[in-house]
Scaffold this motif. Structure first.
Motif, PDB file in Angstrom:
ATOM      1  N   UNK A  15      23.812  57.500  44.173  1.00  0.00           N
ATOM      2  CA  UNK A  15      24.187  57.791  42.795  1.00  0.00           C
ATOM      3  C   UNK A  15      24.670  56.501  42.142  1.00  0.00           C
ATOM      4  N   UNK A  16      25.070  56.568  40.894  1.00  0.00           N
ATOM      5  CA  UNK A  16      25.404  55.361  40.144  1.00  0.00           C
ATOM      6  C   UNK A  16      26.523  54.562  40.792  1.00  0.00           C
ATOM      7  N   UNK A  17      27.525  55.254  41.338  1.00  0.00           N
ATOM      8  CA  UNK A  17      28.687  54.537  41.859  1.00  0.00           C
ATOM      9  C   UNK A  17      28.863  54.627  43.370  1.00  0.00           C
ATOM     10  N   UNK A  18      28.121  55.476  44.035  1.00  0.00           N
ATOM     11  CA  UNK A  18      28.335  55.655  45.479  1.00  0.00           C
ATOM     12  C   UNK A  18      27.106  56.293  46.100  1.00  0.00           C
ATOM     13  N   UNK A  19      27.130  56.356  47.432  1.00  0.00           N
ATOM     14  CA  UNK A  19      26.024  56.982  48.143  1.00  0.00           C
ATOM     15  C   UNK A  19      26.441  57.364  49.541  1.00  0.00           C
ATOM     16  N   UNK A  20      25.484  57.856  50.308  1.00  0.00           N
ATOM     17  CA  UNK A  20      25.759  58.242  51.685  1.00  0.00           C
ATOM     18  C   UNK A  20      24.498  58.095  52.523  1.00  0.00           C
ATOM     19  N   UNK A  21      24.695  57.946  53.812  1.00  0.00           N
ATOM     20  CA  UNK A  21      23.618  57.977  54.790  1.00  0.00           C
ATOM     21  C   UNK A  21      23.985  59.079  55.769  1.00  0.00           C
ATOM     22  N   UNK A  22      23.098  60.069  55.923  1.00  0.00           N
ATOM     23  CA  UNK A  22      23.456  61.281  56.669  1.00  0.00           C
ATOM     24  C   UNK A  22      22.447  61.551  57.779  1.00  0.00           C
ATOM     25  N   UNK A  23      22.974  61.953  58.920  1.00  0.00           N
ATOM     26  CA  UNK A  23      22.156  62.421  60.042  1.00  0.00           C
ATOM     27  C   UNK A  23      22.434  63.902  60.242  1.00  0.00           C
ATOM     28  N   UNK A  24      21.367  64.703  60.301  1.00  0.00           N
ATOM     29  CA  UNK A  24      21.503  66.153  60.474  1.00  0.00           C
ATOM     30  C   UNK A  24      20.769  66.613  61.725  1.00  0.00           C
ATOM     31  N   UNK A  25      21.323  67.616  62.367  1.00  0.00           N
ATOM     32  CA  UNK A  25      20.638  68.259  63.475  1.00  0.00           C
ATOM     33  C   UNK A  25      21.056  69.707  63.597  1.00  0.00           C
ATOM     34  N   UNK A  26      20.114  70.564  63.953  1.00  0.00           N
ATOM     35  CA  UNK A  26      20.410  71.969  64.214  1.00  0.00           C
ATOM     36  C   UNK A  26      19.894  72.324  65.594  1.00  0.00           C
ATOM     37  N   UNK A  27      20.753  72.887  66.430  1.00  0.00           N
ATOM     38  CA  UNK A  27      20.370  73.138  67.822  1.00  0.00           C
ATOM     39  C   UNK A  27      21.111  74.354  68.368  1.00  0.00           C
ATOM     40  N   UNK A  28      20.775  74.749  69.578  1.00  0.00           N
ATOM     41  CA  UNK A  28      21.485  75.857  70.211  1.00  0.00           C
ATOM     42  C   UNK A  28      22.914  75.412  70.522  1.00  0.00           C
ATOM     43  N   UNK A  29      23.882  76.318  70.493  1.00  0.00           N
ATOM     44  CA  UNK A  29      25.282  75.934  70.717  1.00  0.00           C
ATOM     45  C   UNK A  29      25.512  75.159  72.004  1.00  0.00           C
TER      46      UNK A  29
END
Length: 412
Positions: free
Chosen positions: A292-306
């Motif tokens: 975005x204009x003033x900030x940002x993020x780098x994200x890692x996502x994962x969905x798995x069995x518990x």
């Protein structure tokens, strides 16, 4: 691409695509959840909905029927920094479609009965996000990364604020932000120049708030480390790990975009190959960046069995630590560059994608880089650049969001 500036400051950006038979038109407003005070949380998104609920000339049903009659698609969305109302129609219906959009934009009635009905609709929309763990875990992550700033809030709002919305709040908000300097009209496709004249005649005369009230979003967001967990009786465990990213105007943004491709943005990425293909720990695993204009993020996502959550997180951390210490390979960088260039070029083959690109660039960046220039920037990125941004990104300064059943052994 051409640019026309109306007498009052409204900007019209238009790109001719004579080989198409369609026209995409978007009204872009620099008003999003970043611009809301706490009492207004969700109001930008609420107004987006209300512009479809009837005008002094057309009912909500008539708006829908008239777009169906010309075979057009009409839609809208709200983000943290903007709201966009857009349509794609056959070229000979462009002016009619624009006429309806103008009516919605300037003559919506904001009927109190409709306001109350739409509150229920949006509460259902919010509930649908909460019922979708991979969406919910991401929204909760932002509240951890930026807890003391509007950028960390969800766009839809919450029940307490929605319940208090009324006609006066809508009028006050639009008076403050729906002003000529905050509005861009973007056109792409096989349009006639008379369409630009028509738009200028409709948007070139209205005036906005002469006081020019500063945006709430002028306050710089500060990234925070932290953890949020939510127990829910679902089959999978979902996790997002967020790191500080880069703002839209950062010169090194393409370094981060290429890093994203290598880490988890493609099927050949390290996360996908190691976690899904080699170890079979998850069906869905990826990375993404938000700027975005003033900030940002780098994200890692994962969905798995518990029972696999801890193993997946250990593998994620090992992959990012390895990239940070050893760097990426020349082959990975070359592949990422070609992938990114193809994504950009192939994504611009439709009138709608061109309209979105031009509208967003004008509204947020006030600049337009040509395709050749963008490709040149991508090609100029060196392996040392990507390695440096990886070193700076993958630190202990990170935020974590987890949604999992109570049976899951949480790794944090």
């Amino acid at each position: 691409m051409k640019k026309t500036i109306c007498a009052n400051g409204v900007r019209i950006v238009h790109e001719k695509m004579p080989y198409t038979r369609s026209v995409a038109i978007g009204i872009w407003v620099k008003a999003g959840s970043l611009d809301e005070n706490k009492a207004e949380w969700g109001l930008s998104h609420f107004i987006e909905h209300m512009l479809f609920k009837g005008t002094t000339n057309r009912s909500a049903k008539a708006i829908a029927e008239q777009f169906d009659r010309i075979g057009g698609d009409i839609n809208a969305y709200t983000s943290k920094e903007m709201t966009c109302f857009y349509t794609t129609v056959l070229d000979y219906h462009a002016e009619k479609a624009m006429e309806i959009l103008v009516d919605m934009f300037f003559h919506s009635v904001f009927d109190e009965t409709e306001i109350e009905k739409e509150k229920s609709v949006i509460l259902d929309e919010i509930a649908s996000v909460e019922d979708t763990p991979d969406d919910d875990v991401d929204e909760r992550l932002w509240s951890v990364m930026y807890p003391n700033h509007p950028i960390g809030r969800s766009i839809g709002g919450v029940k307490d604020t929605l319940g208090k919305f009324n006609r006066k709040m809508i009028d006050d908000y639009m008076s403050r932000l729906y002003t000529p300097e905050n509005i861009v009209i973007s056109i792409a496709g096989n349009y006639d120049e008379k369409l630009v004249d028509f738009i200028e005649s409709k948007f070139g005369a209205f005036s906005g708030n002469a006081k020019g009230i500063d945006s709430i979003s002028d306050v710089q967001p500060i990234f925070k480390s932290g953890l949020t967990t939510k127990h829910k009786e679902i089959e999978q465990a979902h996790i997002c790990i967020g790191y500080p990213g880069l703002a839209l105007n950062e010169k090194r943004l393409h370094d981060l975009i290429l890093l994203d491709s290598i880490v988890g943005g493609t099927m050949s990425s390290r996360l996908f190959q190691e976690i899904r293909e080699e170890q079979g720990l998850a069906y869905s695993v990826f990375s993404y960046y938000s700027s975005y204009t003033m900030a940002g993020s780098f994200v890692i996502y994962g969905g798995t069995s518990p029972e696999q959550l801890e193993n997946m997180v250990v593998t994620m951390d090992r992959i990012t630590a390895q990239i940070k210490s050893e760097g990426v390979t020349e082959l990975e960088l070359s592949n990422a560059k070609e992938q990114l260039k193809a994504t950009i070029l192939l994504g611009l083959e439709s009138t709608e994608s061109r309209m979105h690109r031009n509208g967003k660039n004008e509204l947020v960046l006030n600049e337009h880089k040509g395709i050749d220039e963008v490709q040149s920037i991508i090609d100029s990125v060196k392996i040392t650049d990507v390695n440096q941004i990886a070193y700076e990104t993958f630190t202990d300064k990170r935020a974590i969001s987890i949604i999992a059943p109570k049976s899951a052994a949480l790794p944090f």
